[in-house]
Scaffold this motif. Structure first.
Motif, PDB file in Angstrom:
ATOM      1  N   VAL A  31      53.595  73.267  27.445  1.00 27.41           N
ATOM      2  CA  VAL A  31      52.646  72.705  28.413  1.00 27.41           C
ATOM      3  C   VAL A  31      53.161  71.384  28.961  1.00 27.41           C
ATOM      4  N   ARG A  32      53.752  70.552  28.087  1.00 25.38           N
ATOM      5  CA  ARG A  32      54.283  69.269  28.526  1.00 25.38           C
ATOM      6  C   ARG A  32      55.370  69.464  29.580  1.00 25.38           C
ATOM      7  N   GLU A  33      56.258  70.425  29.346  1.00 26.78           N
ATOM      8  CA  GLU A  33      57.332  70.682  30.305  1.00 26.78           C
ATOM      9  C   GLU A  33      56.774  71.187  31.632  1.00 26.78           C
ATOM     10  N   GLU A  34      55.750  72.057  31.576  1.00 25.68           N
ATOM     11  CA  GLU A  34      55.143  72.557  32.808  1.00 25.68           C
ATOM     12  C   GLU A  34      54.492  71.427  33.596  1.00 25.68           C
ATOM     13  N   LEU A  35      53.813  70.521  32.885  1.00 26.09           N
ATOM     14  CA  LEU A  35      53.188  69.388  33.564  1.00 26.09           C
ATOM     15  C   LEU A  35      54.236  68.444  34.138  1.00 26.09           C
ATOM     16  N   GLU A  36      55.345  68.255  33.419  1.00 19.87           N
ATOM     17  CA  GLU A  36      56.425  67.411  33.946  1.00 19.87           C
ATOM     18  C   GLU A  36      56.999  67.996  35.229  1.00 19.87           C
ATOM     19  N   ARG A  37      57.140  69.335  35.249  1.00 16.68           N
ATOM     20  CA  ARG A  37      57.666  69.965  36.461  1.00 16.68           C
ATOM     21  C   ARG A  37      56.685  69.830  37.624  1.00 16.68           C
ATOM     22  N   ALA A  38      55.393  69.882  37.288  1.00 19.95           N
ATOM     23  CA  ALA A  38      54.383  69.882  38.352  1.00 19.95           C
ATOM     24  C   ALA A  38      54.008  68.494  38.828  1.00 19.95           C
ATOM     25  N   VAL A  39      54.361  67.455  38.047  1.00 20.07           N
ATOM     26  CA  VAL A  39      53.872  66.125  38.389  1.00 20.07           C
ATOM     27  C   VAL A  39      54.417  65.646  39.730  1.00 20.07           C
ATOM     28  N   LEU A  40      55.686  65.971  40.021  1.00 19.85           N
ATOM     29  CA  LEU A  40      56.286  65.524  41.277  1.00 19.85           C
ATOM     30  C   LEU A  40      55.812  66.387  42.440  1.00 19.85           C
ATOM     31  N   THR A  41      55.904  67.708  42.285  1.00 24.01           N
ATOM     32  CA  THR A  41      55.463  68.588  43.372  1.00 24.01           C
ATOM     33  C   THR A  41      53.956  68.478  43.576  1.00 24.01           C
ATOM     34  N   GLY A  42      53.214  68.260  42.474  1.00 22.39           N
ATOM     35  CA  GLY A  42      51.772  68.097  42.615  1.00 22.39           C
ATOM     36  C   GLY A  42      51.411  66.853  43.409  1.00 22.39           C
ATOM     37  N   ALA A  43      52.205  65.792  43.206  1.00 23.79           N
ATOM     38  CA  ALA A  43      51.958  64.571  43.976  1.00 23.79           C
ATOM     39  C   ALA A  43      52.186  64.810  45.460  1.00 23.79           C
ATOM     40  N   LEU A  44      53.213  65.586  45.795  1.00 23.69           N
ATOM     41  CA  LEU A  44      53.465  65.896  47.202  1.00 23.69           C
ATOM     42  C   LEU A  44      52.345  66.756  47.779  1.00 23.69           C
ATOM     43  N   GLU A  45      51.878  67.720  46.987  1.00 21.12           N
ATOM     44  CA  GLU A  45      50.816  68.598  47.475  1.00 21.12           C
ATOM     45  C   GLU A  45      49.522  67.817  47.712  1.00 21.12           C
ATOM     46  N   SER A  46      49.208  66.905  46.782  1.00 16.30           N
ATOM     47  CA  SER A  46      47.948  66.163  46.914  1.00 16.30           C
ATOM     48  C   SER A  46      48.023  65.110  48.007  1.00 16.30           C
TER      49      SER A  46
END
Length: 658
Positions: free
Chosen positions: A175-190
């Motif tokens: 889960v930690r790795e998935e969140l790390e991957r999503a933190v950057l792309t999620g910031a762009l999406e938001s």
């Protein structure tokens, strides 16, 4: 001369220089040797240090680079995951061989590389995922909840039943790795947004409305004129792909299905009781224990001082919990580092195998109401309270009799089906060039099917496995009976190709009538197109559509006001042509024509065009348009980011391991 050279190179200075040269070359050679021997990765990502983005890739500067690998195990796990998703989505249409192609493998690897690049970029930018965020993400996962609340028992059961199974620590890391991957792309999406100017321009185009007059030309009369040999030859050569005959097969087959077999005889009471005694443990509920706990988490890689501090803390909590009148649930809400703290440390009913061994051993050694001594596991230190014990109870024979009878009938049906399957295969092996003897021996019907083209979903050939066998080189060339092909559980088919016709271009003499019909249709359409062009020229010359209709004996033109872009009025192809012509200037008209799928044609005049207006949209309509535009903008930004990361970082694919 040689003596002087020997003297020059035998001094202590030469020895020191030679030694300095040997060390880096030796280290470099050993490093290359070890890397070549140990490299089992599918892809490797090398990135310069963030503080030296232009660092060279050669040694010794390369020692400062960050190196990440995508292992064969990671790639295989993702490939299996995607294969399972495709199998669930496509069902019987899923073809594993078409899925597992080099192109598909490379696409899956590209996704893994992009995820790892995003994870590395987030980490290098100082973006971190806290333990609290990981725990909250797990606690909010619906699969781990019961009645809307996180349930520790369900959580552990789900991890144990996963393929492959996870330990809690391993799943937290996932889960930690998935969140790390999503933190950057999620910031762009938001953060993606659409400007008012962009939204207004989109509304101007999508919301445009036009006023149109449409003159319809009927389909021309059938062309019955003769077709010359020259026309036939020319059309046949120009459209040869249209007349190619696909590969076709004719097959014979037999089906064996358990559902078609006679129902097995009902078992007697003695047999059922014997089965019950043999499998009695299966009907006994295991002992369960209602537990709560307090966790003092110890992070992986924690220092000795932190570990000792955690142990001291759990012992202080233990003393407080065992004091007279202590409220264990309140202490859990106050001190626990586990997601269950919100429920006062409640873990629900736990059976054996639901927790890690150290926790289970301590829990099952307690008596109701007791609190354990501090227990150390891979998560940290636990304090366990046993609240209640539910003893295992065996269900009586009378309660499970119907279940045993159903299972007995099913096992008998499976046994008979297995025996008949073996007999069918043995019979076809004795006479592999025909299905008739095997069918007679087992009283089965030989069915035929054909001709069926490759890719045509006809009968049992709608099943991709059956079609793949029917068009396989082995069955086509040998004419032998296939191996059993499973259509569904306890449902098999064996087939034999009785005739095969390869893909071919038939001679003109064989398709002459078809080509002649196509030539006549083409001539009629060309005549219609010429007539539409002539009427269009007259309209552009100033003649009204009403006057043209009267002169040509056509129905009066239809007027459509406020046609929206994409609205199929009068037909989709006509509407597309109406919005393809330029918007008319004030007091002017824009003309065009379109050929319709049903053989008719239209000539039209656009008299007015009103662009869409942003202020006319209500808030809901504006949001429904703005959201997909923002999502599209975010997608483009993420693609640009990943492209830039691939430029700054070096991605090497090991084709041999892929």
């Amino acid at each position: 001369m040689l003596q002087k050279l020997r003297e020059k190179t035998s001094g202590w200075i030469a020895t020191v220089i030679l030694g300095l040269l040997i060390v880096p070359f030796a280290l470099l050679g050993i490093n290359e040797y070890l890397v070549q021997r140990a490299d089992t990765s599918v892809a490797r990502i090398d990135a310069p240090p963030p503080w030296w983005p232009d660092a060279p890739a050669w040694w010794p500067a390369s020692m400062l680079w960050e190196h990440e690998q995508i292992t064969q195990d990671e790639f295989r796990e993702r490939l299996d995951f995607q294969r399972q998703r495709m199998r669930q989505a496509l069902g019987e249409r899923f073809d594993a061989r078409e899925f597992d192609t080099p192109d598909m493998r490379r696409r899956i690897l590209d996704v893994l590389v992009d995820e790892r690049l995003a994870q590395m970029a987030a980490r290098r930018a100082g973006l971190a995922v806290s333990d609290a965020l990981v725990r909250r993400n797990i606690a909010e996962t619906p699969a781990f909840q019961v009645d809307g609340r996180f349930n520790q028992e369900r959580y552990l059961q789900m991890l144990a039943s996963a393929q492959p199974p996870f330990t809690p620590r391993g799943y937290e890391q996932r889960v930690r790795e998935e969140l790390e991957r999503a933190v950057l792309t999620g910031a762009l999406e938001s953060s993606a947004f659409v400007t008012q100017a962009e939204l207004a321009q989109t509304v101007r185009l999508l919301g445009e409305k036009r006023d149109v007059s449409v003159l319809t030309l009927p389909a021309p009369a059938a062309d019955t004129a003769a077709v010359s040999d020259a026309e036939l030859q020319a059309h046949y050569r120009a459209n040869s792909a249209r007349y190619r005959m696909p590969e076709r097969v004719w097959i014979e087959y037999v089906e064996l299905r358990a559902a078609d077999l006679p129902a097995p005889a009902a078992p007697d009471e003695a047999a059922l009781r014997q089965r019950y005694e043999q499998e009695k443990n299966r009907f006994a509920a295991a002992e369960e224990r209602l537990a709560s706990h307090i966790l003092v988490r110890v992070a992986e890689g924690a220092s000795d001082a932190d570990r000792k501090a955690a142990e001291a803390k759990i012992r202080r909590i233990a003393a407080e919990a065992k004091a007279p009148g202590a409220d264990f649930a309140a202490l859990a809400r106050k001190y626990s580092d586990d997601a269950s703290k919100a429920q006062g440390g409640d873990l629900g009913w736990l059976g054996k195998g639901a927790t890690v061994p150290e926790f289970e051993q301590a829990l099952f050694a307690l008596k109701p109401g007791q609190i354990s001594e501090p227990v150390k596991t891979e998560f940290g230190w636990h304090l366990i309270q046993l609240r209640e014990v539910k003893a295992g109870q065996a269900r009586p024979f009378e309660e499970v009799r119907e279940q045993l009878a159903t299972e007995h009938a099913q096992s008998e049906r499976e046994r008979v089906f297995g025996e008949l399957s073996s007999q069918l295969v043995d019979a076809t092996l004795k006479n592999p060039s025909s299905l008739a003897p095997a069918a007679r021996a087992l009283n089965l019907q030989v069915r035929t099917l054909g001709p069926v083209s490759r890719g045509e979903p006809s009968g049992i050939l709608a099943n991709p496995n059956v079609q793949r066998a029917a068009f396989s080189d082995t069955l086509i060339q040998d004419g032998t009976v296939s191996d059993p092909i499973e259509l569904a559980p306890e449902h098999i088919v064996l087939l034999r190709v009785t005739r095969h016709e390869p893909e071919r271009l038939p001679p003109l003499t064989e398709v002459r009538e078809r080509v002649a019909a196509d030539v006549r249709a083409a001539r009629a359409r060309k005549a219609l197109e010429a007539r539409a062009d002539a009427l269009l020229a007259r309209a552009r010359g100033g003649e009204t559509l009403e006057a043209i209709a009267a002169a040509e004996g056509l129905a009066a033109p239809e007027t459509h006001a406020g046609i929206r872009r994409g609205q199929p009025v009068p037909t989709p192809e006509a509407s597309e042509a109406m919005f393809a012509v330029p918007a008319p200037a004030a007091g002017k008209r824009s003309f065009g024509r379109a050929l319709l799928e049903d053989g008719r044609a239209v000539v039209f005049a656009v008299s007015a065009a009103q662009p869409g207006r942003l202020e006319e949209l209500n808030p809901m309509e504006r949001a429904s348009l703005q959201q997909p535009m923002a999502e599209d903008a975010a997608r483009r930004e993420i693609e640009a980011l990943l492209k830039a990361l691939r430029t700054r970082m070096k991605v090497t694919v090991n084709e041999a391991n892929l």
